[in-house]
Design a protein around this motif. Structure first.
Motif, short mmCIF file in Angstrom:
data_model
loop_
_atom_site.label_atom_id
_atom_site.label_comp_id
_atom_site.label_asym_id
_atom_site.label_seq_id
_atom_site.Cartn_x
_atom_site.Cartn_y
_atom_site.Cartn_z
N LEU A 56 0.68 -1.15 0.08
CA LEU A 56 0.04 -0.04 0.12
C LEU A 56 0.86 1.37 -0.11
O LEU A 56 1.88 1.42 0.89
CB LEU A 56 -0.92 -0.09 1.04
CG LEU A 56 -1.72 -1.14 1.57
CD1 LEU A 56 -2.49 -1.01 2.68
CD2 LEU A 56 -2.80 -1.29 0.12
N VAL A 57 0.56 2.02 -0.98
CA VAL A 57 1.38 3.45 -1.00
C VAL A 57 0.36 4.55 -1.13
O VAL A 57 -0.79 4.37 -1.16
CB VAL A 57 2.43 3.41 -2.25
CG1 VAL A 57 3.27 2.29 -2.21
CG2 VAL A 57 1.49 3.39 -3.67
N ALA A 88 1.21 -7.01 -5.29
CA ALA A 88 0.19 -6.04 -5.92
C ALA A 88 0.43 -4.83 -5.37
O ALA A 88 0.38 -4.62 -3.87
CB ALA A 88 -1.43 -6.58 -5.54
N ILE A 89 0.51 -3.50 -6.12
CA ILE A 89 0.64 -2.27 -5.48
C ILE A 89 -0.55 -1.34 -5.72
O ILE A 89 -0.86 -1.43 -6.88
CB ILE A 89 1.87 -1.49 -6.28
CG1 ILE A 89 3.24 -2.43 -6.06
CG2 ILE A 89 2.01 -0.19 -5.58
CD1 ILE A 89 4.43 -1.86 -6.78
N THR A 90 -1.03 -0.97 -4.45
CA THR A 90 -2.42 -0.18 -4.55
C THR A 90 -2.09 1.27 -4.19
O THR A 90 -1.61 1.34 -3.17
CB THR A 90 -3.55 -1.03 -3.66
OG1 THR A 90 -3.67 -2.13 -4.34
CG2 THR A 90 -4.69 -0.15 -3.82
N ASN A 91 -2.52 2.04 -4.69
CA ASN A 91 -2.45 3.52 -4.50
C ASN A 91 -3.54 3.98 -3.44
O ASN A 91 -4.54 4.13 -3.93
CB ASN A 91 -2.12 4.42 -5.77
CG ASN A 91 -1.88 5.84 -5.37
OD1 ASN A 91 -1.89 6.13 -3.96
ND2 ASN A 91 -1.60 6.65 -6.34
N MET A 92 -3.51 4.05 -2.26
CA MET A 92 -4.39 4.32 -1.31
C MET A 92 -4.86 5.75 -1.39
O MET A 92 -6.08 6.21 -1.08
CB MET A 92 -3.98 3.98 0.14
CG MET A 92 -3.79 2.63 0.34
SD MET A 92 -5.13 1.57 0.05
CE MET A 92 -6.17 2.11 1.48
N ALA A 93 -4.07 7.00 -2.24
CA ALA A 93 -4.43 8.05 -2.47
C ALA A 93 -6.12 7.83 -3.39
O ALA A 93 -6.84 8.74 -3.20
CB ALA A 93 -3.75 8.72 -3.18
N HIS A 94 -6.28 6.75 -4.08
CA HIS A 94 -7.60 6.75 -4.96
C HIS A 94 -8.67 5.93 -3.94
O HIS A 94 -9.69 5.74 -4.51
CB HIS A 94 -7.05 6.02 -6.03
CG HIS A 94 -6.05 6.37 -6.85
ND1 HIS A 94 -6.09 7.88 -7.41
CD2 HIS A 94 -4.93 5.98 -7.30
CE1 HIS A 94 -5.18 7.95 -8.01
NE2 HIS A 94 -4.29 7.18 -8.06
N LEU A 113 2.63 -4.68 3.38
CA LEU A 113 3.62 -3.75 3.43
C LEU A 113 2.89 -2.21 3.36
O LEU A 113 2.35 -1.94 1.99
CB LEU A 113 4.95 -3.74 2.48
CG LEU A 113 6.00 -2.54 2.44
CD1 LEU A 113 6.59 -2.72 4.11
CD2 LEU A 113 6.94 -3.09 1.55
N VAL A 114 2.86 -1.41 4.14
CA VAL A 114 2.19 -0.30 4.26
C VAL A 114 3.59 0.94 4.20
O VAL A 114 4.19 1.07 5.03
CB VAL A 114 1.31 0.15 5.42
CG1 VAL A 114 0.54 1.38 5.37
CG2 VAL A 114 0.23 -1.02 5.41
N LEU A 115 3.58 1.44 3.16
CA LEU A 115 4.59 2.66 3.00
C LEU A 115 4.18 3.91 3.29
O LEU A 115 3.64 4.68 2.37
CB LEU A 115 5.20 2.41 1.57
CG LEU A 115 5.86 1.26 1.38
CD1 LEU A 115 6.57 0.93 -0.18
CD2 LEU A 115 6.87 0.86 2.33
N GLY A 116 4.19 4.54 4.50
CA GLY A 116 3.82 5.75 4.83
C GLY A 116 2.50 5.95 5.63
O GLY A 116 1.71 5.20 5.59
N THR A 117 2.51 6.92 6.43
CA THR A 117 1.25 7.24 7.27
C THR A 117 0.05 7.27 6.39
O THR A 117 -1.31 6.65 6.65
CB THR A 117 1.29 8.27 8.25
OG1 THR A 117 2.67 8.08 9.00
CG2 THR A 117 0.16 8.78 9.10
#
Length: 166
Positions: A56-57, A88-94, A113-117
């Motif tokens: 998660l990014v 799988a890379i998912t952009n949580m901004a969306h 893996l959660v990358l960043g708050t």
């Protein structure tokens, strides 16, 4: 107080709410149930998700992840014998209202893996920073975003120290 995400209400209003007799006379459509489950989401992701490893990014200016960060991530993953097809890379901004259960149902991850708050799902209880943890049967690590790591060697080392054991 302005609340942009309805799912955040349960964190702000933790007490039980009871209706007064006068409120019960109001039409049903004016009463909002804050416990209604969010609708199913079809997540867009980068990768093949063949080894059930969800990353998660949070990038507001990119569909998935910045190119330089993707290159760095692929280098890290190759040390653990993962390729882009495995994850799988998912952009949580969306998906700002997406919760952990929705992600778990959709991706069925064994590792997260959660990358960043900003990439932490809205309903995940507090995770210890840079400490691996089991969440819903998944091995999870919440660590630095690539913006925090790219030019910071101590952050890179701290991340890798935990990542190699995930």
């Amino acid at each position: 107080m302005k609340i942009e995400t309805p799912a955040a209400l349960r964190f702000i209003m933790q007490d039980d709410i009871f209706l007064l007799p006068a409120d019960k006379a109001k039409p049903a459509e004016t009463i909002v149930d804050v416990n209604v489950q969010a609708p199913d989401v079809a997540f867009k992701y980068l990768g093949g998700n063949k080894k059930s490893f969800l990353i998660l990014v949070h990038y507001t200016a990119h569909e998935f992840i910045a190119d330089t960060h993707l290159t760095a991530l692929q280098s890290i993953l190759s040390r653990k014998e993962y390729t882009l097809e495995d994850i799988a890379i998912t952009n949580m901004a969306h998906y700002t209202t997406a919760g952990f259960e929705q992600l778990k149902t959709y991706f069925n991850p064994q590792k997260i893996l959660v990358l960043g708050t900003a990439a932490v799902p809205v309903d995940v209880e507090a995770m210890q920073f840079n400490e691996p943890k089991q969440i819903g049967g998944c091995a999870a690590l919440y660590s630095f975003s690539f913006d925090e790591m790219m030019d910071n060697t101590p952050n890179k080392k701290a991340f890798w120290d935990k990542m190699k054991n995930l």
